[in-house]
Design an enzyme around this catalytic site. Structure first.
Site, PDB file in Angstrom:
ATOM      1  N   LYS A 184       0.804  -1.213  -0.071  1.00 44.21           N
ATOM      2  CA  LYS A 184       0.245   0.164   0.003  1.00 44.21           C
ATOM      3  C   LYS A 184       0.958   1.349   0.080  1.00 44.21           C
ATOM      4  CE  LYS A 184      -3.900  -2.453   2.341  1.00 44.21           C
ATOM      5  NZ  LYS A 184      -4.616  -2.496   3.608  1.00 44.21           N
ATOM      6  N   GLN A 242      -4.525  -1.534   9.625  1.00 42.36           N
ATOM      7  CA  GLN A 242      -4.529  -2.727   9.111  1.00 42.36           C
ATOM      8  C   GLN A 242      -5.328  -4.004  10.125  1.00 42.36           C
ATOM      9  OE1 GLN A 242      -3.767  -3.591   5.921  1.00 42.36           O
ATOM     10  NE2 GLN A 242      -3.933  -5.416   6.006  1.00 42.36           N
ATOM     11  N   ASP A 245     -11.006   2.663   3.783  1.00 47.46           N
ATOM     12  CA  ASP A 245     -11.261   1.307   3.905  1.00 47.46           C
ATOM     13  C   ASP A 245     -12.799   0.991   3.604  1.00 47.46           C
ATOM     14  OD1 ASP A 245      -8.978  -0.573   3.828  1.00 47.46           O
ATOM     15  OD2 ASP A 245      -8.722  -0.432   5.989  1.00 47.46           O
TER      16      ASP A 245
HETATM   17  N1  GUN Z   1      -6.913  -6.722   6.324  1.00 43.76           N
HETATM   18  C1  GUN Z   1      -7.118  -7.632   5.248  1.00 43.76           C
HETATM   19  N2  GUN Z   1      -7.695  -6.949   4.431  1.00 43.76           N
HETATM   20  C2  GUN Z   1      -7.783  -5.701   4.778  1.00 43.76           C
HETATM   21  C3  GUN Z   1      -8.277  -4.265   4.288  1.00 43.76           C
HETATM   22  O1  GUN Z   1      -8.547  -4.208   3.074  1.00 43.76           O
HETATM   23  N3  GUN Z   1      -7.989  -3.433   5.116  1.00 43.76           N
HETATM   24  C4  GUN Z   1      -7.416  -3.436   6.319  1.00 43.76           C
HETATM   25  N4  GUN Z   1      -7.364  -2.449   7.061  1.00 43.76           N
HETATM   26  N5  GUN Z   1      -7.137  -4.535   6.770  1.00 43.76           N
HETATM   27  C5  GUN Z   1      -7.143  -5.584   5.909  1.00 43.76           C
END
Ligand code: GUN
Length: 294
Positions: A52, A96, A119
């Site tokens: 990311k 996350q 998100d």
């Molecule tokens: N863990 C697995 N997928 C995601 C996501 O799309 N965003 C976040 N914040 N955590 C995750």
């Protein structure tokens, strides 16, 4: 059979976003800024967050990575979330998941200002999505519908079977596929670990979105000819062949299903790269105040 090349589509969308960032900067605007909070050292989370951050650099965003050890307390984390909510330079941020067991993920998600929730996990964004209002769409469902759109795959009136009912993928993608729009207008069936006639449902499906997290669950004898298959699975299965010691494995037994499919996503290189560009797109929208005007 046509392979849906998520990697190529994602590269194209990144170019489009980078172009837009250049224009914003040329016009004296602010560079979009994404922050990510990462707790602990889970291998998958480390990799996702690193991707990311790298993707932000590629499109010209500013990014900030905030790390905590596993023993961070819930109040500490909530306080940091509050600071990010109030920081005018941060357009959007993510925490996350998963978080350590002593921290309530739901509490953390609800503490995020929904206007910075890139998100799309906050109940305000989930609720707005479900009634078709502008919102931050959660990244994986948004990536899936973008792939269907870019490959011009017909969805109107089709039977879409979603395997999995998670809050992050199964439920929201099922909602999007029922919306009165394109991609959408589907008849949607959501199957999960307690479904009794799952194989019969899959055999009736024109589109299958597999998001169970069970490696190679969907077999060749569970799909009809011409089916469109979107594989969301990304289980890390131990491997002696790869350098990393694991192999990303989807929910679809690709060799059996692909010959019967009209379109299919590979793992890796299908939905995964699209997830990250969805996050970039949400951050761009947040930077432009395009969804919430404050
Ligand atoms: N863990 C697995 N997928 C995601 C996501 O799309 N965003 C976040 N914040 N955590 C995750």
């Amino acid at each position: 059979m046509q392979l849906i090349d998520g990697k190529a589509v994602a590269a194209q969308i990144k170019k489009e976003i980078a172009q837009e960032v250049s224009e914003i900067i040329a016009n004296g605007g602010k560079r979009p800024h994404l922050a990510a909070i990462l707790v602990g050292h889970d291998g998958g989370s480390e990799t996702y967050v690193a991707h990311k951050v790298k993707a932000c650099e590629e499109v010209g965003f500013k990014s900030t990575l905030i790390r905590y050890e596993n023993d961070v307390t819930e109040p500490e984390l909530l306080q940091r979330v509050q600071q990010l909510n109030e920081d005018n330079d941060i357009d959007g941020f993510i925490v996350q998941l998963p978080l350590p067991k002593h921290i309530s993920e739901q509490k953390v998600i609800e503490a995020i200002d929904y206007r910075k929730d890139v998100d799309g996990f906050h109940p305000v964004n989930v609720g707005r999505m479900s009634i078709g209002l502008p919102c931050f769409l959660s990244a994986t469902p948004a990536g899936i519908v973008e792939l269907l759109r870019r490959y011009e795959i017909p969805t109107k009136g089709k039977h879409c079977v979603v395997l999995g009912r998670s809050n992050i993928v199964g439920k929201p993608v099922a909602t999007l596929m029922t919306q009165k729009t394109y991609p959408g207008d589907c008849t949607v069936t959501v199957c999960h670990s307690r479904s009794e006639n799952l194989k019969e449902m899959c055999l009736q499906a024109d589109i299958i979105i597999a998001a169970l997290g069970v490696p190679e669950f969907l077999k060749g004898d569970m799909v009809k000819e011409g089916v469109v298959v979107i594989d969301v699975g990304t289980t890390r299965v131990p491997s002696t062949i790869t350098k990393s010691g694991f192999k990303l494995t989807g929910d679809v037994k690709f060799d059996e299903v692909a010959p019967k499919a009209s379109f299919i996503t590979p793992v890796p290189g299908g939905v995964g790269p699209m997830t990250i560009v969805s996050l970039l797109r949400n951050t761009l929208l947040a930077g432009k105040k395009a969804i919430y005007n404050v």
